[in-house]
Design a protein around this motif. Structure first.
Motif, PDB file in Angstrom:
ATOM      1  N   GLU A  12       0.828  -1.207   0.000  1.00 52.20           N
ATOM      2  CA  GLU A  12       0.000   0.000   0.000  1.00 52.20           C
ATOM      3  C   GLU A  12       0.865   1.261   0.000  1.00 52.20           C
ATOM      4  OE1 GLU A  12      -3.742   1.700  -0.406  1.00 52.20           O
ATOM      5  OE2 GLU A  12      -3.027  -0.370  -0.591  1.00 52.20           O
ATOM      6  N   VAL A  13       2.006   1.228   0.698  1.00 52.79           N
ATOM      7  CA  VAL A  13       2.931   2.364   0.664  1.00 52.79           C
ATOM      8  C   VAL A  13       3.451   2.577  -0.750  1.00 52.79           C
ATOM      9  CG1 VAL A  13       5.176   3.223   1.461  1.00 52.79           C
ATOM     10  CG2 VAL A  13       3.598   2.155   3.089  1.00 52.79           C
ATOM     11  N   VAL A  14       3.810   1.481  -1.417  1.00 50.76           N
ATOM     12  CA  VAL A  14       4.287   1.579  -2.800  1.00 50.76           C
ATOM     13  C   VAL A  14       3.186   2.139  -3.701  1.00 50.76           C
ATOM     14  CG1 VAL A  14       5.096   0.262  -4.793  1.00 50.76           C
ATOM     15  CG2 VAL A  14       5.959  -0.278  -2.502  1.00 50.76           C
ATOM     16  N   ARG A  15       1.962   1.676  -3.501  1.00 51.75           N
ATOM     17  CA  ARG A  15       0.858   2.126  -4.356  1.00 51.75           C
ATOM     18  C   ARG A  15       0.535   3.610  -4.165  1.00 51.75           C
ATOM     19  NH1 ARG A  15      -4.499   3.012  -4.587  1.00 51.75           N
ATOM     20  NH2 ARG A  15      -4.745   2.820  -2.319  1.00 51.75           N
ATOM     21  N   THR A  16       0.536   4.062  -2.900  1.00 50.95           N
ATOM     22  CA  THR A  16       0.126   5.445  -2.604  1.00 50.95           C
ATOM     23  C   THR A  16       1.287   6.421  -2.613  1.00 50.95           C
ATOM     24  OG1 THR A  16       0.355   5.060  -0.218  1.00 50.95           O
ATOM     25  CG2 THR A  16      -1.817   4.655  -1.210  1.00 50.95           C
ATOM     26  N   THR A  50      14.034   4.890   0.328  1.00 48.05           N
ATOM     27  CA  THR A  50      14.771   6.131   0.614  1.00 48.05           C
ATOM     28  C   THR A  50      13.784   7.268   0.400  1.00 48.05           C
ATOM     29  OG1 THR A  50      15.548   6.303  -1.687  1.00 48.05           O
ATOM     30  CG2 THR A  50      16.998   5.197  -0.102  1.00 48.05           C
ATOM     31  N   ARG A  51      13.935   8.339   1.184  1.00 53.95           N
ATOM     32  CA  ARG A  51      13.006   9.463   1.086  1.00 53.95           C
ATOM     33  C   ARG A  51      13.553  10.488   0.084  1.00 53.95           C
ATOM     34  NH1 ARG A  51       8.788  11.246   3.960  1.00 53.95           N
ATOM     35  NH2 ARG A  51       9.127   9.667   5.584  1.00 53.95           N
ATOM     36  N   VAL A  52      12.681  10.904  -0.836  1.00 51.78           N
ATOM     37  CA  VAL A  52      12.989  11.954  -1.808  1.00 51.78           C
ATOM     38  C   VAL A  52      11.909  13.010  -1.668  1.00 51.78           C
ATOM     39  CG1 VAL A  52      13.341  12.542  -4.231  1.00 51.78           C
ATOM     40  CG2 VAL A  52      14.053  10.293  -3.368  1.00 51.78           C
ATOM     41  N   GLY A  53      12.231  14.091  -0.987  1.00 53.57           N
ATOM     42  CA  GLY A  53      11.216  15.094  -0.701  1.00 53.57           C
ATOM     43  C   GLY A  53      10.152  14.490   0.206  1.00 53.57           C
ATOM     44  N   ARG A  54       8.905  14.591  -0.189  1.00 50.96           N
ATOM     45  CA  ARG A  54       7.811  14.034   0.609  1.00 50.96           C
ATOM     46  C   ARG A  54       7.458  12.593   0.217  1.00 50.96           C
ATOM     47  NH1 ARG A  54       3.312  18.910   1.119  1.00 50.96           N
ATOM     48  NH2 ARG A  54       4.656  20.399   2.230  1.00 50.96           N
ATOM     49  N   ARG A  55       8.056  12.149  -0.851  1.00 49.19           N
ATOM     50  CA  ARG A  55       7.700  10.815  -1.334  1.00 49.19           C
ATOM     51  C   ARG A  55       8.796   9.808  -1.008  1.00 49.19           C
ATOM     52  NH1 ARG A  55       3.231  10.727  -4.281  1.00 49.19           N
ATOM     53  NH2 ARG A  55       3.704   8.638  -5.085  1.00 49.19           N
ATOM     54  N   ARG A  57      11.069   6.566  -2.203  1.00 50.15           N
ATOM     55  CA  ARG A  57      11.594   5.895  -3.391  1.00 50.15           C
ATOM     56  C   ARG A  57      12.110   4.522  -2.974  1.00 50.15           C
ATOM     57  NH1 ARG A  57      15.963   9.009  -6.852  1.00 50.15           N
ATOM     58  NH2 ARG A  57      14.052  10.144  -7.418  1.00 50.15           N
ATOM     59  N   LEU A  58      11.815   3.538  -3.789  1.00 48.58           N
ATOM     60  CA  LEU A  58      12.244   2.169  -3.481  1.00 48.58           C
ATOM     61  C   LEU A  58      13.727   1.984  -3.718  1.00 48.58           C
ATOM     62  CD1 LEU A  58       9.301   0.197  -5.146  1.00 48.58           C
ATOM     63  CD2 LEU A  58       9.770   0.319  -2.705  1.00 48.58           C
ATOM     64  N   THR A  59      14.372   1.274  -2.803  1.00 46.21           N
ATOM     65  CA  THR A  59      15.747   0.837  -3.029  1.00 46.21           C
ATOM     66  C   THR A  59      15.723  -0.360  -3.982  1.00 46.21           C
ATOM     67  OG1 THR A  59      15.693  -0.718  -1.194  1.00 46.21           O
ATOM     68  CG2 THR A  59      16.363   1.555  -0.688  1.00 46.21           C
ATOM     69  N   GLU A  60      16.906  -0.892  -4.298  1.00 45.89           N
ATOM     70  CA  GLU A  60      16.955  -2.080  -5.161  1.00 45.89           C
ATOM     71  C   GLU A  60      16.222  -3.248  -4.513  1.00 45.89           C
ATOM     72  OE1 GLU A  60      20.215  -5.005  -7.371  1.00 45.89           O
ATOM     73  OE2 GLU A  60      20.898  -3.372  -6.070  1.00 45.89           O
ATOM     74  N   LEU A  65      11.233  -6.643  -3.883  1.00 49.08           N
ATOM     75  CA  LEU A  65      10.078  -7.078  -3.090  1.00 49.08           C
ATOM     76  C   LEU A  65       8.777  -6.601  -3.707  1.00 49.08           C
ATOM     77  CD1 LEU A  65       8.968  -8.493  -0.607  1.00 49.08           C
ATOM     78  CD2 LEU A  65       9.357  -6.393   0.703  1.00 49.08           C
ATOM     79  N   SER A  66       8.789  -5.417  -4.274  1.00 46.07           N
ATOM     80  CA  SER A  66       7.571  -4.868  -4.882  1.00 46.07           C
ATOM     81  C   SER A  66       7.075  -5.740  -6.030  1.00 46.07           C
ATOM     82  CB  SER A  66       7.835  -3.443  -5.375  1.00 46.07           C
ATOM     83  OG  SER A  66       6.686  -2.911  -5.993  1.00 46.07           O
ATOM     84  N   ARG A  67       8.024  -6.319  -6.784  1.00 45.29           N
ATOM     85  CA  ARG A  67       7.619  -7.168  -7.907  1.00 45.29           C
ATOM     86  C   ARG A  67       6.884  -8.424  -7.437  1.00 45.29           C
ATOM     87  NH1 ARG A  67      12.736  -5.422  -9.926  1.00 45.29           N
ATOM     88  NH2 ARG A  67      13.774  -7.287  -9.112  1.00 45.29           N
ATOM     89  N   HIS A  68       7.155  -8.840  -6.197  1.00 42.16           N
ATOM     90  CA  HIS A  68       6.536 -10.058  -5.683  1.00 42.16           C
ATOM     91  C   HIS A  68       5.371  -9.803  -4.733  1.00 42.16           C
ATOM     92  CE1 HIS A  68       9.667 -12.645  -7.371  1.00 42.16           C
ATOM     93  NE2 HIS A  68      10.561 -11.768  -6.918  1.00 42.16           N
ATOM     94  N   ALA A  69       5.264  -8.605  -4.182  1.00 41.21           N
ATOM     95  CA  ALA A  69       4.280  -8.340  -3.130  1.00 41.21           C
ATOM     96  C   ALA A  69       2.852  -8.617  -3.582  1.00 41.21           C
ATOM     97  CB  ALA A  69       4.414  -6.902  -2.632  1.00 41.21           C
ATOM     98  N   GLY A  70       2.503  -8.147  -4.772  1.00 46.72           N
ATOM     99  CA  GLY A  70       1.135  -8.365  -5.264  1.00 46.72           C
ATOM    100  C   GLY A  70       0.821  -9.837  -5.421  1.00 46.72           C
TER     101      GLY A  70
END
Length: 301
Positions: A12-16, A50-55, A57-60, A65-70
């Motif tokens: 959900e963090v990745v999605r939002t 990693t934080r970039v401004g207010r958003r 960003r995913l590390t490697e 993990l994001s590719r498998h989470a869904g």
């Protein structure tokens, strides 16, 4: 190991794109989201964001993990649905191993009852005589075994197996219709000492030898077969007599054969066997319940 709650929050963090947006979506506080992500990062051993401004960003590692989470969450959902279906008896599989006369009598009626109320439960039927059928249960090749024992023969049941008595199956002497003893209502075993005999499976043959020895004679066994139809056909042609259980007579009735009970009565015990830990499996418990109901309604056994 991953905690599925952490994977769901990560997804959900990745999605939002932010912790605060994920918190609003999931109904959590932002600190709770932060704590879950820190716990997830500890479990994988590396940062995921990693934080970039207010958003964020995913590390490697986060990208991997994001590719498998869904897929992980989808598989969990599918597994939950299947578990719910099994526990609510909408689906499931039960493997029954039964001896032939039970396969022809008790099992079909029990399965018809089961299918009427729970058509999603799949039952697979195997056929084996005891003691091999019990060995198959212990080896995990079936879930429920139907087997029989005789009073005079000592039987060992493994500690992990639960025996559930179903019925006492009366033994009957099978004679050709023209036999001199066919007119009697019951027959003493000693009256059959001079007869030729047709023996059944190994356990039935052992019981025949035991009962005859108890009455002081050794039977002249001329044929051995565990095919109940063959037994009746041999008896019908006058080639010998046989000792068979009432379950057999309930589905095979040759017009040239009659059955007479022994005096005194002799019976075998028919039971269901299941691994004790499997009694809590809903589909297995339901099959056992239907078998007990069918056995209770049997007449003449």
């Amino acid at each position: 190991m991953f905690d599925s709650r952490h994977i769901r929050t990560f997804h959900e963090v990745v999605r939002t794109g932010t912790y605060s947006a994920a918190a609003r979506s999931l109904g959590y506080t932002q600190p709770a989201i932060t704590q879950q992500m820190k716990a997830l990062e500890r479990s994988v051993g590396t940062p995921l964001f990693t934080r970039v401004g207010r958003r964020m960003r995913l590390t490697e590692a986060g990208e991997a993990l994001s590719r498998h989470a869904g897929i992980i969450l989808e598989n969990i959902s599918t597994a939950q649905q299947q578990m719910n279906a099994i526990t609510r008896l909408r689906s499931g599989r039960v493997r029954i191993c039964a001896f032939p006369s039970a396969s022809a009598t008790l099992v079909p009626e029990a399965l018809a009852r089961l299918d009427a109320g729970h058509p999603g439960i799949r039952v697979e039927l195997q056929e084996n005589e005891p003691p091999e059928s019990l060995h198959r249960l212990v080896r995990g090749e079936c879930d429920v075994t139907l087997a029989f024992t005789y009073p005079g023969l000592h039987e060992e049941v493994p500690d992990e197996v639960e025996e559930i008595p179903l019925l006492e199956d009366q033994l009957t002497v099978l004679l050709p219709v023209g036999h001199p003893l066919a007119r009697r209502r019951s027959i003493k075993l000693t009256d059959l000492a001079g007869e030729r005999w047709i023996a059944g499976c190994l356990r039935c043959r052992a019981n025949l030898l035991h009962e005859c020895a108890e009455d002081g004679f050794a039977p002249d066994i001329t044929f051995t077969t565990d095919d109940n139809l063959v037994v009746q056909s041999l008896v019908a042609e006058g080639l010998g007599i046989a000792m068979v259980p009432a379950l057999v007579l309930s589905f095979l009735c040759h017009k040239k054969v009659v059955g007479r009970p022994l005096d005194p009565a002799s019976r075998r015990q028919v039971s269901a066997y299941v691994l004790r830990e499997h009694l809590r499996i809903p589909a297995t418990a339901l099959v056992l319940e239907q078998l007990k109901k069918v056995a209770a309604n049997r007449v003449g056994c």
